[in-house]
Write an enzyme that holds these catalytic residues in place. Structure first.
Site, PDB file in Angstrom:
ATOM      1  N   GLY A  18       0.791  -1.233   0.000  1.00 42.27           N
ATOM      2  CA  GLY A  18       0.000   0.000   0.000  1.00 42.27           C
ATOM      3  C   GLY A  18       0.818   1.274   0.000  1.00 42.27           C
ATOM      4  CG  ASN A  20       1.709   3.226  -5.669  1.00 44.45           C
ATOM      5  OD1 ASN A  20       2.128   4.202  -6.285  1.00 44.45           O
ATOM      6  ND2 ASN A  20       2.318   2.039  -5.699  1.00 44.45           N
ATOM      7  CG  LEU A  99      -9.566  -9.675 -14.706  1.00 48.52           C
ATOM      8  CD1 LEU A  99      -8.381  -8.842 -15.194  1.00 48.52           C
ATOM      9  CD2 LEU A  99      -9.641 -10.981 -15.496  1.00 48.52           C
ATOM     10  CG  HIS A 116       0.693  -3.001 -15.246  1.00 48.91           C
ATOM     11  ND1 HIS A 116       0.335  -4.178 -14.603  1.00 48.91           N
ATOM     12  CD2 HIS A 116       1.641  -3.332 -16.139  1.00 48.91           C
ATOM     13  CE1 HIS A 116       1.047  -5.173 -15.106  1.00 48.91           C
ATOM     14  NE2 HIS A 116       1.840  -4.690 -16.038  1.00 48.91           N
TER      15      HIS A 116
HETATM   16  C1  GRF Z   1       2.776  -1.371  -7.700  1.00 45.31           C
HETATM   17  O1  GRF Z   1       4.027  -1.591  -8.278  1.00 45.31           O
HETATM   18  C2  GRF Z   1       1.705  -1.383  -8.761  1.00 45.31           C
HETATM   19  O2  GRF Z   1       2.154  -0.930  -9.998  1.00 45.31           O
HETATM   20  C3  GRF Z   1       1.351  -2.843  -8.846  1.00 45.31           C
HETATM   21  O3  GRF Z   1       1.435  -3.312  -7.528  1.00 45.31           O
HETATM   22  C4  GRF Z   1       2.387  -2.528  -6.808  1.00 45.31           C
HETATM   23  C5  GRF Z   1       1.749  -2.076  -5.539  1.00 45.31           C
HETATM   24  O4  GRF Z   1       2.663  -1.514  -4.654  1.00 45.31           O
HETATM   25  N1  GRF Z   1       0.061  -3.002  -9.466  1.00 45.31           N
HETATM   26  P1  GRF Z   1       2.159  -0.869  -3.288  1.00 45.31           P
HETATM   27  O5  GRF Z   1       1.265  -1.898  -2.603  1.00 45.31           O
HETATM   28  O6  GRF Z   1       1.408   0.382  -3.631  1.00 45.31           O
HETATM   29  O7  GRF Z   1       3.393  -0.595  -2.506  1.00 45.31           O
END
Ligand code: GRF
EC number: 2.1.2.2
Length: 208
Positions: A18, A20, A99, A116
């Site tokens: 998490g 992001n 998905l 992604h």
């Molecule tokens: C990110 O690299 C995103 O692109 C992918 O999963 C990862 C999630 O990272 N879909 P985080 O959980 O936000 O650290």
């Protein structure tokens, strides 16, 4: 100053660390996410760090465990119920490792963004960073796109390239990609919340 009436209500879906999600929570809290607020975090793994990050930020978390539901439609119907009760305007998938099915996609079509870690259409699906290293390509990157019924196939909103150096390992490349993600995702979410991005068929258009 963005008026109250234009404030978008976001749900962020996450399955793992998490990081992001954290950036979105921080930006929303400081008022630099296009006036958007995170009103719900959805997590399919009770032990995920994303859950404690949301709790720490005081944002409601819905933990939904797929195997506790008879099928995907009923699992997603539970999520949809919560999205509706929280009046969620749009969804950000930030490391959500599933998905999206028709139960969620149809009511939110054109309003679900996914992050992604590759330059789509290259390296869709799982372990995109490992796939890029394995392929020996000189560049990979980050994509933010609208979600459709495919696996990482929806209209691309924004992409940024990351150079792969000979000395890069999975860890070092992941760090470089995440640094880009933490800048690109909040920028796109902010632009979308301000109404600057729309879907036109297979294309995402910037209106600025
Ligand atoms: C990110 O690299 C995103 O692109 C992918 O999963 C990862 C999630 O990272 N879909 P985080 O959980 O936000 O650290």
């Amino acid at each position: 100053m963005i008026g109250q009436e234009t404030q978008k209500r976001i749900a962020v879906f996450a399955s793992g660390s998490g990081s992001n999600l954290q950036v979105l929570l921080d930006r929303a809290a400081e008022g630099t996410l296009g006036g958007a607020q995170v009103v719900l975090v959805v997590c399919d793994k009770p032990e995920a760090k994303a859950v404690s990050r949301a709790e720490q930020a005081g944002v409601p978390v819905l933990v939904v465990i797929p195997k506790e539901y008879p099928d995907k439609a009923s699992y997603e119907a539970r999520i949809l119920e919560e999205l509706r009760s929280k009046q969620v305007d749009f969804i950000v998938l930030a490391g959500y490792m599933r998905l999206v099915g028709p139960t969620l996609l149809e009511p939110y079509r054109g309003r679900i963004l996914n992050l992604h870690p590759s330059l789509l259409p290259n390296f869709p699906g799982k372990d995109a960073i490992g796939q890029a290293l394995e392929a020996g390509v000189p560049h990979t990157g980050v994509t933010v796109h609208f979600v459709d019924e495919g696996m990482d196939t929806g209209p691309v909103i924004a992409q940024e390239t990351v150079t792969i150096e000979d000395k890069d390992t999975k860890e070092s490349l992941t760090q470089k990609i995440q640094a880009v993600e933490h800048r690109l995702l909040p920028q796109v979410v902010s632009d979308y919340a301000r109404g600057q991005i729309r879907v036109n068929g297979r294309t995402a258009e910037y209106l600025k």
